[in-house]
Design a protein around this motif. Structure first.
Motif, PDB file in Angstrom:
ATOM      1  N   THR A   1     -18.379 -15.301  -5.876  1.00  0.00           N
ATOM      2  CA  THR A   1     -17.077 -15.435  -5.197  1.00  0.00           C
ATOM      3  C   THR A   1     -16.516 -14.490  -4.116  1.00  0.00           C
ATOM      4  N   ASN A   2     -17.178 -13.338  -4.343  1.00  0.00           N
ATOM      5  CA  ASN A   2     -16.757 -12.204  -3.080  1.00  0.00           C
ATOM      6  C   ASN A   2     -15.409 -11.763  -3.339  1.00  0.00           C
ATOM      7  N   LYS A   3     -14.836 -11.898  -4.477  1.00  0.00           N
ATOM      8  CA  LYS A   3     -13.563 -11.300  -4.524  1.00  0.00           C
ATOM      9  C   LYS A   3     -13.569 -10.126  -5.004  1.00  0.00           C
ATOM     10  N   VAL A   4     -12.696  -9.306  -4.758  1.00  0.00           N
ATOM     11  CA  VAL A   4     -12.718  -8.033  -5.181  1.00  0.00           C
ATOM     12  C   VAL A   4     -12.839  -7.821  -6.846  1.00  0.00           C
ATOM     13  N   SER A   5     -13.528  -6.882  -7.114  1.00  0.00           N
ATOM     14  CA  SER A   5     -13.950  -6.762  -8.643  1.00  0.00           C
ATOM     15  C   SER A   5     -12.619  -5.947  -9.434  1.00  0.00           C
ATOM     16  N   GLN A   6     -11.848  -5.395  -8.874  1.00  0.00           N
ATOM     17  CA  GLN A   6     -11.065  -4.500  -9.586  1.00  0.00           C
ATOM     18  C   GLN A   6      -9.665  -5.414  -9.437  1.00  0.00           C
ATOM     19  N   LEU A   7      -8.856  -5.603 -10.556  1.00  0.00           N
ATOM     20  CA  LEU A   7      -7.645  -6.796 -10.646  1.00  0.00           C
ATOM     21  C   LEU A   7      -6.292  -5.467 -10.645  1.00  0.00           C
ATOM     22  N   ILE A   8      -5.750  -5.432  -9.627  1.00  0.00           N
ATOM     23  CA  ILE A   8      -4.536  -4.718  -9.621  1.00  0.00           C
ATOM     24  C   ILE A   8      -3.134  -5.498  -9.756  1.00  0.00           C
ATOM     25  N   SER A   9      -2.392  -5.036 -10.728  1.00  0.00           N
ATOM     26  CA  SER A   9      -1.140  -5.537 -11.060  1.00  0.00           C
ATOM     27  C   SER A   9       0.027  -5.242  -9.731  1.00  0.00           C
ATOM     28  N   ILE A  10       0.504  -6.367  -9.602  1.00  0.00           N
ATOM     29  CA  ILE A  10       1.443  -6.442  -8.475  1.00  0.00           C
ATOM     30  C   ILE A  10       2.817  -6.407  -8.763  1.00  0.00           C
ATOM     31  N   PRO A  11       3.661  -5.430  -8.595  1.00  0.00           N
ATOM     32  CA  PRO A  11       4.981  -5.365  -9.000  1.00  0.00           C
ATOM     33  C   PRO A  11       5.756  -6.726  -8.769  1.00  0.00           C
ATOM     34  N   ALA A  12       6.780  -7.226  -9.467  1.00  0.00           N
ATOM     35  CA  ALA A  12       7.306  -8.424  -9.253  1.00  0.00           C
ATOM     36  C   ALA A  12       7.973  -8.099  -7.664  1.00  0.00           C
ATOM     37  N   ASN A  13       7.914  -9.472  -7.147  1.00  0.00           N
ATOM     38  CA  ASN A  13       8.331  -9.168  -5.560  1.00  0.00           C
ATOM     39  C   ASN A  13       8.569 -10.693  -5.183  1.00  0.00           C
ATOM     40  N   PRO A  14       9.838 -11.022  -4.809  1.00  0.00           N
ATOM     41  CA  PRO A  14      10.296 -12.211  -4.461  1.00  0.00           C
ATOM     42  C   PRO A  14       9.660 -12.886  -3.394  1.00  0.00           C
ATOM     43  N   ALA A  15       9.000 -12.044  -2.468  1.00  0.00           N
ATOM     44  CA  ALA A  15       8.255 -12.507  -1.229  1.00  0.00           C
ATOM     45  C   ALA A  15       6.911 -12.967  -1.795  1.00  0.00           C
ATOM     46  N   ILE A  16       6.392 -12.405  -2.725  1.00  0.00           N
ATOM     47  CA  ILE A  16       5.068 -12.873  -3.277  1.00  0.00           C
ATOM     48  C   ILE A  16       5.321 -13.885  -4.201  1.00  0.00           C
ATOM     49  N   ALA A  98      -4.955  -1.025   0.781  1.00  0.00           N
ATOM     50  CA  ALA A  98      -3.664  -1.707   0.440  1.00  0.00           C
ATOM     51  C   ALA A  98      -2.864  -1.129  -0.758  1.00  0.00           C
ATOM     52  N   VAL A  99      -3.442  -0.796  -1.685  1.00  0.00           N
ATOM     53  CA  VAL A  99      -2.798  -0.262  -3.010  1.00  0.00           C
ATOM     54  C   VAL A  99      -2.160   1.073  -2.508  1.00  0.00           C
ATOM     55  N   ALA A 100      -2.815   1.732  -1.900  1.00  0.00           N
ATOM     56  CA  ALA A 100      -2.235   3.442  -1.431  1.00  0.00           C
ATOM     57  C   ALA A 100      -0.961   3.225  -0.638  1.00  0.00           C
ATOM     58  N   GLN A 101      -1.052   2.167   0.200  1.00  0.00           N
ATOM     59  CA  GLN A 101       0.092   1.679   1.129  1.00  0.00           C
ATOM     60  C   GLN A 101       1.119   0.828   0.490  1.00  0.00           C
ATOM     61  N   LYS A 102       0.839   0.542  -0.712  1.00  0.00           N
ATOM     62  CA  LYS A 102       1.789  -0.161  -1.556  1.00  0.00           C
ATOM     63  C   LYS A 102       2.243  -1.514  -0.751  1.00  0.00           C
ATOM     64  N   ASP A 103       1.000  -2.282   0.033  1.00  0.00           N
ATOM     65  CA  ASP A 103       1.091  -3.385   0.734  1.00  0.00           C
ATOM     66  C   ASP A 103       0.685  -4.472  -0.314  1.00  0.00           C
ATOM     67  N   TRP A 104       1.770  -5.190  -0.826  1.00  0.00           N
ATOM     68  CA  TRP A 104       1.452  -6.003  -2.042  1.00  0.00           C
ATOM     69  C   TRP A 104       1.043  -7.272  -1.597  1.00  0.00           C
ATOM     70  N   LEU A 105       1.585  -7.710  -0.398  1.00  0.00           N
ATOM     71  CA  LEU A 105       0.976  -8.958   0.176  1.00  0.00           C
ATOM     72  C   LEU A 105      -0.550  -8.793   0.335  1.00  0.00           C
ATOM     73  N   ALA A 106      -0.984  -7.720   0.974  1.00  0.00           N
ATOM     74  CA  ALA A 106      -2.378  -7.547   0.984  1.00  0.00           C
ATOM     75  C   ALA A 106      -3.332  -7.607  -0.045  1.00  0.00           C
ATOM     76  N   VAL A 107      -2.447  -7.144  -1.266  1.00  0.00           N
ATOM     77  CA  VAL A 107      -3.245  -6.848  -2.302  1.00  0.00           C
ATOM     78  C   VAL A 107      -3.312  -8.424  -2.881  1.00  0.00           C
ATOM     79  N   HIS A 108      -2.291  -8.971  -2.955  1.00  0.00           N
ATOM     80  CA  HIS A 108      -2.313 -10.277  -3.245  1.00  0.00           C
ATOM     81  C   HIS A 108      -3.267 -11.141  -2.853  1.00  0.00           C
ATOM     82  N   LEU A 109      -3.323 -11.377  -1.235  1.00  0.00           N
ATOM     83  CA  LEU A 109      -4.358 -12.164  -0.606  1.00  0.00           C
ATOM     84  C   LEU A 109      -5.770 -11.643  -0.875  1.00  0.00           C
ATOM     85  N   LEU A 110      -5.981 -10.211  -0.933  1.00  0.00           N
ATOM     86  CA  LEU A 110      -7.263 -10.018  -1.222  1.00  0.00           C
ATOM     87  C   LEU A 110      -7.699 -10.347  -2.742  1.00  0.00           C
TER      88      LEU A 110
END
Length: 178
Positions: A1-16, A98-110
């Motif tokens: 599937t070529n998704k990233v192997s590590q699953l990062i928990s995204i904080p609750a975010n209304p935009a996401i 993306a995680v380091a920058q707390k860019d949760w949309l990027a994390v979500h998309l990736l």
């Protein structure tokens, strides 16, 4: 599937977390992130919702806020197109950045898009940039003006209607007409 192997928990975010169907009102005090939230939702509408720019309407109260919102949306389209492109070559590094920058949309998309979907998302964002002038971002009164102009014939109006900016003067005339 070529998704990233590590699953990062995204904080609750209304935009996401917000569903991409229906009408939504985003209302909050100054400085709370309304513009970021709307720009994030626009990226999601294009990438996840498959909407065309001409199908999206975003309104705000002032011309300055509308201009700022439109600029931020364009920048978001460009930014996330770049993030997805970068992820094609280095998915894990892009996710960690993306995680380091707390860019949760990027994390979500990736984390939700496989490599093929990421390529498609890049194309959708490029199409959105190419047709950016079709995206309506403006004030409530400019949206009403757009509707009265575009649908004048359908509404039975045979001349172009304009929304006046002389509120006080017109109110006085209406109140004092005999």
């Amino acid at each position: 599937t070529n998704k990233v192997s590590q699953l990062i928990s995204i904080p609750a975010n209304p935009a996401i977390d917000l569903k991409l169907q229906g009408l939504h009102l985003i209302e909050a005090s100054a400085g709370t992130g309304k513009t970021w939230t709307l720009a994030t939702l626009m990226v999601r509408l294009i990438v996840e919702g498959g909407f065309f720019t001409r199908q999206i309407i975003a309104t705000t109260f002032t011309r300055a806020a509308a201009a700022e919102l439109k600029a931020r949306i364009r920048k978001s389209f460009e930014n996330y197109r770049g993030v997805l492109k970068q992820a094609m070559d280095a998915p894990e590094a892009t996710l960690q950045q993306a995680v380091a920058q707390k860019d949760w949309l990027a994390v979500h998309l990736l984390q939700t898009l496989n490599i093929d979907q990421q390529g498609h998302a890049q194309n959708l964002l490029q199409r959105a940039l190419d047709t950016f002038d079709e995206l309506f971002v403006g004030t409530l009164d400019s949206f009403c003006q757009k509707l009265t102009s575009e649908f004048a014939f359908d509404s039975g109006q045979y001349e172009t209607l304009h929304i006046s900016e002389k509120d006080a003067e017109l109110s006085y005339q209406v109140l004092h007409q005999s």
